[in-house]
Design an enzyme around this catalytic site. Structure first.
Site, mmCIF file in Angstrom:
data_model
loop_
_atom_site.group_PDB
_atom_site.id
_atom_site.type_symbol
_atom_site.label_atom_id
_atom_site.label_comp_id
_atom_site.label_asym_id
_atom_site.label_seq_id
_atom_site.Cartn_x
_atom_site.Cartn_y
_atom_site.Cartn_z
ATOM 1 N N ARG A 90 0.855 -1.186 0.000
ATOM 2 C CA ARG A 90 0.000 0.000 0.000
ATOM 3 C C ARG A 90 0.890 1.235 0.000
ATOM 4 O O ARG A 90 1.718 1.415 0.889
ATOM 5 C CB ARG A 90 -0.916 0.043 1.231
ATOM 6 C CG ARG A 90 -2.040 1.074 1.096
ATOM 7 C CD ARG A 90 -2.824 1.252 2.391
ATOM 8 N NE ARG A 90 -2.044 1.922 3.402
ATOM 9 C CZ ARG A 90 -1.850 1.464 4.638
ATOM 10 N NH1 ARG A 90 -2.362 0.303 5.009
ATOM 11 N NH2 ARG A 90 -1.132 2.145 5.511
ATOM 12 N N ASN A 94 4.180 0.930 2.205
ATOM 13 C CA ASN A 94 4.047 -0.165 3.159
ATOM 14 C C ASN A 94 4.152 -1.499 2.429
ATOM 15 O O ASN A 94 3.359 -1.778 1.525
ATOM 16 C CB ASN A 94 2.700 -0.081 3.879
ATOM 17 C CG ASN A 94 2.516 1.229 4.618
ATOM 18 O OD1 ASN A 94 2.962 1.382 5.744
ATOM 19 N ND2 ASN A 94 1.853 2.189 3.980
ATOM 20 N N LYS A 102 11.516 10.928 10.752
ATOM 21 C CA LYS A 102 10.930 9.576 10.714
ATOM 22 C C LYS A 102 11.975 8.510 11.021
ATOM 23 O O LYS A 102 13.040 8.471 10.407
ATOM 24 C CB LYS A 102 10.338 9.289 9.325
ATOM 25 C CG LYS A 102 9.100 10.101 8.988
ATOM 26 C CD LYS A 102 8.498 9.606 7.685
ATOM 27 C CE LYS A 102 7.125 10.197 7.439
ATOM 28 N NZ LYS A 102 6.474 9.599 6.255
ATOM 29 N N GLU A 152 6.927 1.032 11.545
ATOM 30 C CA GLU A 152 5.605 1.002 10.951
ATOM 31 C C GLU A 152 4.556 1.024 12.061
ATOM 32 O O GLU A 152 4.830 0.661 13.204
ATOM 33 C CB GLU A 152 5.420 -0.263 10.101
ATOM 34 C CG GLU A 152 6.415 -0.415 8.963
ATOM 35 C CD GLU A 152 6.276 0.640 7.889
ATOM 36 O OE1 GLU A 152 5.187 1.226 7.781
ATOM 37 O OE2 GLU A 152 7.256 0.884 7.169
#
Length: 710
Positions: free
Chosen positions: A294, A311, A589, A593
């Site tokens: 995704r 992802n 970041k 996840e």
């Protein structure tokens, strides 16, 4: 004194003393689970409403009576002094409130009232006042009236009913202390041998409506088509990355020094796929590779989509998103298709989004995308397409390895213990079983550490299952596909047993979704490295045209390294944060996840500053051993539009919101790199109030929504 203060001063004084009381009263809710804490907070909010509805009218009436009976002497300074003094009555009532509720609410008065759940059948008329922000342009009286004019009673009731019927649900768990009666025959102090009361914990599960947006969110059709078009390109890119051993090792070399989790993944990858082949690792190199990916995007300047992240493991909410799209299609295309208030609400959001394109620069042309989407909420094929990909992979495994075997292999779902997003997973499981006939078994990495084994002669992966609760009758099932809905975070690995289970699964001939190469390809550092000039050409080579590479590059946001490969452009981004104080333009970041791990604003500055040396307003040095695991990303600012969000089937509030679009893609490749299946596989949209930094539905920040194409 209490009767002399004005309504504004009463609210202000209450806010101050709430903060004091929160500090003084011990918090009993910290040890509670999130769900029990939420229930108690809701109870506190309801109690707050009861007290305010009783106290404030009395204060106003007494204020009027006091002004009439004793007009203030404006020449007397003592009168003004007494007016500004805090009310002991308010302090006392506030104290009683928090003691009776036995909960510490770490919020002041204003945000507490702003997030009071509005029950659709009793408090709808107050929704316009229950917004999460009060100082934006969207909070004008006309927009508030537009929200208030919506048939919220009917909308919320229909949405909750639809969610219950079609499985738009999330599982919740709560642990209660229950009393149990036991008889202690050996207790000498108990003369009559009476029953002893004991307490033990009992965990209960229940299901509630998933966090959703009551109505869909406007999204430019051309931008949506662009995201759909590049989905198969990203699928091919990830597969190419998974076999680019040198690129992955060089890119992640700096990350592994500071991130043990990524280091362990890379070590397994090197042992199984890079180092000389052994009798144990040879089967993994013969396996097919399955990806259920995704790619997430936000609208940015001129409504151009920019990639937030890619992802490659445990890409969730595909099944629920398909059901949410069906809900929004039902609301906007059928039940309320001719409702003027709903139409006006959607039209206003359309105008708010399209204003982001005011300079006249259109989104990229997508007339050749092969998808003709009509206005409104598009069909979402995510549930069917994701199940189809798993079916294609299992079928191809059976054709390769079990053509003469009458037994049908199973599909293994690797899940987290205590998982609450079970409905999304179960919908996919049921679709795979009912539409394609595959049996699904769900197990955690801890369970697989004992149950999974690889046949050294064939490389077949099998798991041992029990036919009864006592495990007296055991049998084995061969696994065709391993589908990970866990294993993406350190919390999934309690020790060596879970890592050994991951290695066992990877070393088999079963098709993995994802394999270790796909997993590493989705890290933030790899995403940043791909945005470097020439990186895509190196990875894709002759397998992609110049136009396809340009289409991928167009959706990359600004990405900056903090490792040893820092360029002057990367250093300038750090300088902008620490010297020019432009921290609002960036996000820090890590390689994680699931949502909730990013750093924004002052937190980002605090994370960077101790490890960066500034000389003459320029970056002189960076401690790469600490910051190498992070990347800096340009912060995206999508257009705001009004949304009404529901949690637990209740209207949480309305206010300016932003949305993030995710496009699913599925790919199946053979061990030789041949592409057996590759397609766009539906969408996900998440909406959150615009003042919230983090995202993620499971993490509790966002809600599920749908694009309303305009």
């Amino acid at each position: 004194i209490a009767f002399r203060i004005s309504l504004f001063q009463a609210i202000k004084t209450t806010s101050i003393y709430i903060r004091l009381v929160v500090v003084l009263i011990p918090s009993k809710s910290r040890a509670l689970g999130r769900e029990r804490q939420r229930v108690r907070k809701n109870r506190a909010r309801r109690e707050f409403h009861r007290i305010l509805s009783f106290v404030l009218p009395l204060m106003i009436l007494n204020r009027i009576e006091g002004e009439t009976s004793h007009p203030p002497d404006h020449n007397n300074n003592n009168n003004r002094i007494r007016t500004n003094q805090p009310s002991l009555t308010i302090v006392f009532l506030t104290f009683l409130l928090f003691v009776s509720c036995r909960v510490s609410v770490c919020q002041s008065f204003s945000p507490l009232v702003a997030t009071i759940p509005l029950h659709s059948h009793r408090r709808t008329s107050r929704l316009a006042a229950s917004t999460t922000t009060t100082t934006t342009a969207d909070s004008t009286s006309s927009t508030a009236n537009m929200v208030q004019n919506l048939p919220l009673d009917s909308l919320a009731s229909t949405a909750s009913s639809f969610a219950s019927v079609h499985g738009i649900l999330v599982e919740r768990r709560q642990t209660d202390l229950v009393s149990a009666t036991s008889t202690d025959d050996d207790d000498d102090d108990d003369e009559n041998n009476n029953n002893n009361q004991q307490q033990h914990e009992r965990q209960q599960s229940y299901f509630e409506c998933a966090p959703i947006s009551l109505l869909p969110n406007a999204f430019p059709k051309a931008s949506f088509q662009q995201a759909v078009k590049v989905s198969p390109l990203f699928n091919r890119l990830v597969d190419k990355l998974s076999t680019s051993e040198a690129f992955l090792q060089d890119t992640l070399a700096q990350v592994v020094q500071a991130d043990p989790f990524t280091a362990q993944l890379l070590q397994l990858y090197q042992e199984i796929y890079v180092q000389p082949e052994t009798e144990t690792t040879k089967w993994a190199r013969q396996a097919d590779r399955l990806g259920l990916f995704r790619s997430d995007y936000m609208l940015h300047t001129n409504n151009q989509i920019k990639q937030v992240e890619l992802n490659t493991i445990a890409s969730s909410f595909g099944a629920l998103s398909a059901r949410v799209a069906a809900l929004h299609r039902h609301l906007t295309h059928a039940t309320y298709a001719h409702n003027d208030a709903v139409t006006a609400f959607l039209e206003q959001n359309k105008l708010d989004v399209l204003k982001n394109n005011e300079d006249g620069t259109p989104p990229p042309s997508t007339t050749d995308s092969g998808n003709d989407f009509a206005d409104g909420v598009p069909e979402n094929p995510a549930l069917e397409k994701l199940a189809k990909a798993l079916h294609v992979a299992a079928q191809h495994y059976q054709e390769r390895f079990m053509s003469n075997d009458n037994d049908k292999p199973i599909v293994l779902f690797v899940v987290q213990p205590g998982e609450t997003n079970t409905v999304d997973q179960r919908l996919l499981e049921f679709q795979l079983t009912q539409a394609h006939g595959w049996r699904v078994v769900r197990q955690s990495l801890s369970e697989l550490a004992e149950a999974a084994e690889v046949d050294p002669e064939t490389g077949a992966l099998s798991i041992t299952l029990a036919a009864d609760n006592e495990r007296k009758h055991l049998y084995k099932e061969q696994v065709a596909v391993v589908y990970y809905r866990a294993g993406y975070a350190p919390k999934d690995y309690f020790g060596d047993a879970e890592w050994q289970a991951r290695k066992t699964l990877e070393c088999s001939r079963a098709t993995k979704s994802p394999c270790l190469g796909y997993h590493l390809a989705g890290t933030k550092k790899v995403q940043q490295a791909l945005a470097r000039p020439g990186a895509l050409e190196t990875i894709l080579g002759d397998s992609a045209t110049a136009l396809e590479i340009e289409q991928l590059q167009r959706v990359f946001a600004g990405l900056y390294s903090l490792g040893e490969d820092m360029t002057e452009e990367d250093k300038q981004a750090v300088t902008s944060i620490l010297v020019a104080q432009q921290q609002s333009k960036y996000v820090l970041k890590p390689q994680r996840e699931g949502g909730g791990y990013n750093f924004y604003g002052s937190q980002m500055v605090d994370r960077l500053k101790p490890h960066v040396t500034i000389e003459n307003d320029q970056v002189a040095s960076v401690d790469h051993s600490v910051l190498g695991e992070f990347i800096l990303m340009e912060r995206l600012f999508p257009p705001e539009q009004r949304a009404i969000l529901l949690r637990g089937g209740q209207v949480e509030g309305s206010g300016p919101s932003i949305s993030e679009l995710g496009c699913f893609g599925t790919v199946l490749c053979g061990p030789d790199g041949s592409v057996l299946h590759n397609e766009y596989a539906g969408f996900l949209m998440r909406t959150k109030f615009s003042h919230v930094d983090e995202g993620g539905v499971a993490a509790g920040y966002a809600t599920l929504s749908s694009p309303y194409l305009v």
